[in-house]
Design a protein around this motif. Structure first.
Motif, mmCIF file in Angstrom:
data_model
loop_
_atom_site.group_PDB
_atom_site.id
_atom_site.type_symbol
_atom_site.label_atom_id
_atom_site.label_comp_id
_atom_site.label_asym_id
_atom_site.label_seq_id
_atom_site.Cartn_x
_atom_site.Cartn_y
_atom_site.Cartn_z
ATOM 1 N N LEU A 41 -25.535 39.400 -5.367
ATOM 2 C CA LEU A 41 -26.287 38.152 -5.254
ATOM 3 C C LEU A 41 -25.946 37.190 -6.388
ATOM 4 O O LEU A 41 -25.789 35.985 -6.171
ATOM 5 C CB LEU A 41 -27.786 38.449 -5.242
ATOM 6 C CG LEU A 41 -28.291 39.199 -4.008
ATOM 7 C CD1 LEU A 41 -29.751 39.601 -4.186
ATOM 8 C CD2 LEU A 41 -28.131 38.352 -2.753
ATOM 9 N N TYR A 42 -25.803 37.729 -7.593
ATOM 10 C CA TYR A 42 -25.449 36.873 -8.719
ATOM 11 C C TYR A 42 -24.008 36.381 -8.612
ATOM 12 O O TYR A 42 -23.714 35.221 -8.936
ATOM 13 C CB TYR A 42 -25.654 37.619 -10.034
ATOM 14 C CG TYR A 42 -27.097 37.933 -10.352
ATOM 15 C CD1 TYR A 42 -28.117 37.091 -9.921
ATOM 16 C CD2 TYR A 42 -27.443 39.053 -11.086
ATOM 17 C CE1 TYR A 42 -29.439 37.361 -10.206
ATOM 18 C CE2 TYR A 42 -28.762 39.340 -11.387
ATOM 19 C CZ TYR A 42 -29.760 38.499 -10.948
ATOM 20 O OH TYR A 42 -31.069 38.773 -11.233
ATOM 21 N N GLY A 43 -23.104 37.235 -8.148
ATOM 22 C CA GLY A 43 -21.720 36.813 -7.979
ATOM 23 C C GLY A 43 -21.599 35.699 -6.950
ATOM 24 O O GLY A 43 -20.862 34.727 -7.158
ATOM 25 N N ARG A 44 -22.319 35.854 -5.837
ATOM 26 C CA ARG A 44 -22.288 34.811 -4.803
ATOM 27 C C ARG A 44 -22.863 33.504 -5.332
ATOM 28 O O ARG A 44 -22.313 32.421 -5.078
ATOM 29 C CB ARG A 44 -23.070 35.285 -3.575
ATOM 30 C CG ARG A 44 -22.996 34.329 -2.395
ATOM 31 C CD ARG A 44 -23.730 34.900 -1.186
ATOM 32 N NE ARG A 44 -25.169 34.975 -1.415
ATOM 33 C CZ ARG A 44 -26.045 35.499 -0.548
ATOM 34 N NH1 ARG A 44 -25.610 36.012 0.584
ATOM 35 N NH2 ARG A 44 -27.325 35.522 -0.820
ATOM 36 N N ALA A 45 -23.963 33.604 -6.093
ATOM 37 C CA ALA A 45 -24.593 32.399 -6.635
ATOM 38 C C ALA A 45 -23.675 31.704 -7.636
ATOM 39 O O ALA A 45 -23.566 30.469 -7.651
ATOM 40 C CB ALA A 45 -25.920 32.754 -7.292
#
Length: 223
Positions: A41-45
């Motif tokens: 989720l953090y990588g996508r964000a």
């Protein structure tokens, strides 16, 4: 917030993505599994913040699979005689081949998992590897957390609690290396963690290694 955090955060729902998610959940401890989801989720964000669009600038399924599987080397099944990153990459490789993933895509996942602790290297690979590394880094050290949307981390942590992740994960890596020194060789990331848990002088550093090389080299004036 919806009752289903997977729907709330719109995780990839392809057959392979779901299989990888469930595989990671079955193999790893809950704190490891939730860390792996948060890392995605953090990588996508971070990718969105940097102008990278899933499905256009990078393969979102590939990044998701790599990130949710990145710590399976810390599982009982993934615990071999290599550093945990390589053991995890090899286990993920076998899993993905069994599920029919093309070899070029398997190679990307292998790189992402094997390099996820290698600062300065992962970001030089493709966007899937770089974003996997970046998202995991946010969740462990908080690096680049200021780039996340306001309130996003709070929502993610509410859905996937941390449980003192950074220390719990460190303990898991050290436990493997204490049990099997092959997993914590000097100059590796696991070896660096292990160094604080063994008697002083037990693990050689770089200068010890070159001093024992047997070639008769001597320190230069600048050394």
């Amino acid at each position: 917030m919806t009752s289903d955090p997977y729907e709330e955060f719109a995780l990839p729902d392809t057959e392979l993505a779901v299989a990888a998610l469930r595989y990671a959940e079955e193999l790893t401890e809950p704190f490891v599994f939730r860390h792996s989801v948060r890392g995605y989720l953090y990588g996508r964000a971070l990718g969105e913040r940097r102008g990278l669009r899933p499905g256009h600038d990078y393969d979102d399924e590939l990044m998701f699979v790599a990130t949710v599987l990145h710590d399976i080397g810390l599982s009982e099944e993934g615990n071999g005689d290599q550093r945990f990153e390589a053991d995890g990459a090899d286990l993920a490789e076998r899993f993905l081949r069994e599920h029919g993933m093309a070899e070029d895509r398997v190679s990307v996942v292998w790189d992402a998992i094997a390099l996820h602790t290698s600062a300065g290297l992962a970001r030089r690979k493709g966007p899937e590897v770089a974003l996997c590394h970046a998202g995991i880094g946010v969740d462990i050290t908080g690096r680049d957390r200021e780039e996340l949307p306001e309130g996003f981390a709070d929502r993610v942590h509410a859905a996937f609690p941390r449980e003192n992740l950074a220390y719990a994960l460190t303990d898991a890596i050290v436990a493997q290396a204490l049990d099997n020194p092959l997993k914590g060789s000097p100059l590796t990331f696991p070896g660096e963690l292990l160094r604080r848990h063994v008697p002083p002088g037990t693990m050689p550093d770089w200068y010890d290694l070159i001093g024992r090389a047997g070639w008769g080299d001597r320190p230069t004036a600048g050394g």
